[in-house]
Design a protein around this motif. Structure first.
Motif, short mmCIF file in Angstrom:
data_model
loop_
_atom_site.label_atom_id
_atom_site.label_comp_id
_atom_site.label_asym_id
_atom_site.label_seq_id
_atom_site.Cartn_x
_atom_site.Cartn_y
_atom_site.Cartn_z
N GLU A 79 0.80 -1.16 -0.12
CA GLU A 79 -0.15 0.01 0.00
C GLU A 79 0.86 1.45 -0.17
O GLU A 79 0.60 2.27 -0.62
N ASN A 80 1.94 1.31 0.84
CA ASN A 80 2.99 2.36 0.77
C ASN A 80 3.64 2.59 -0.61
O ASN A 80 3.77 3.83 -0.81
N ASP A 81 3.94 1.55 -1.30
CA ASP A 81 4.57 1.93 -2.57
C ASP A 81 3.29 2.38 -3.64
O ASP A 81 3.69 3.37 -4.21
N GLY A 140 3.58 5.89 -5.47
CA GLY A 140 3.33 6.42 -6.81
C GLY A 140 2.41 7.49 -7.49
O GLY A 140 2.48 8.17 -7.88
N PHE A 141 1.14 7.23 -6.58
CA PHE A 141 0.32 8.35 -6.60
C PHE A 141 0.61 9.80 -6.35
O PHE A 141 0.54 10.60 -6.97
N TYR A 172 -1.67 2.51 -10.97
CA TYR A 172 -0.82 1.59 -10.60
C TYR A 172 -1.12 0.16 -10.75
O TYR A 172 -2.24 -0.07 -10.01
N ILE A 173 -0.63 -0.63 -11.37
CA ILE A 173 -1.20 -1.90 -11.65
C ILE A 173 0.12 -2.80 -11.23
O ILE A 173 1.25 -2.57 -11.55
#
Length: 228
Positions: free
Chosen positions: A89-91, A95-96, A103-104
């Protein structure tokens, strides 16, 4: 190449995956290029692409660092979709927060990927069309479709001729227009007016533009221009 064909850059250090993505995207009618590292991607003219597909974990420079450079240093708003094995989730939030449009996580369905690519491109196209109808300089916004001017969130009433003069100078910043050129462009050949008419309209326009009025300059003997 037709301007309607969208250009996509794939940035990933997995050559096999890049080839699969390229094949499937080109089967959908997209034009694609591949960069096998973030450094290689930065050697390209990124402004010519309609979409970037980025991996996160690559060699020396990560996809996160790459998008940070794209957004902050290059000031590009090209859509970015991360394709990555980093599923935390942190990654994803990172990204966002850095400016990704989607984000896929790997593994993913190619059908789902293509669907998301279409959504991102469609959204970007809509935003681009809207931007074409807006001219902005700091807090001065000229809406070409509504023919309105807003300064510091307040609407400024312009006559049609004042709007047309501002648009002409604003769209062609630093280009000098003689009074005759402005008369021909804005009033046309069938209306009998003098050069003084241009000066009067410019004077009124400068007052209405408040602090931005000083950007409309006069080059003696040559004409008017919007200086930036």
């Amino acid at each position: 190449m037709s301007e309607d064909i969208k250009r996509i850059l794939i940035v990933d250090d997995e050559e096999d995956l890049c080839e699969i993505l390229q094949f499937n995207l080109e089967s959908e009618g997209y034009n694609t290029e591949i960069a096998y590292s973030a450094e290689e991607a930065l050697q390209k003219d990124l402004s010519k692409f309609n979409l970037l597909l980025l991996d996160v974990m690559m060699g020396k420079m990560s996809g996160f660092k790459l998008i940070d450079i794209i957004r902050k240093e290059k000031k590009l708003d090209v859509p970015v979709i991360f394709l990555t094995a980093k599923s935390g989730e942190n990654d994803m939030l990172t990204g966002f927060n850095l400016g990704a449009d989607d984000y896929i996580t790997k593994p993913y369905s190619l059908k789902e990927l293509i669907a998301r690519v279409k959504v991102a491109l469609r959204r970007s196209s809509s935003v681009s069309k809207a931007k074409k109808n807006i001219l902005q300089f700091n807090e001065m916004i000229l809406d070409l479709e509504a023919k309105t001017l807003v300064i510091d969130d307040e609407k400024v009433e312009l006559t049609l001729k004042e709007f047309q003069i501002l648009r002409l100078l604003f769209e062609n910043k630093n280009k000098i227009y003689s009074r005759d050129e402005m008369l021909e462009t804005i009033w046309g050949d069938n209306v009998v007016v003098t050069n003084r008419t241009v000066d009067v309209n410019i004077t009124r326009l400068r007052k209405k533009l408040k602090q931005y009025g000083e950007y409309i300059k006069n080059r003696p003997g040559l004409g008017y221009y919007f200086a930036t």
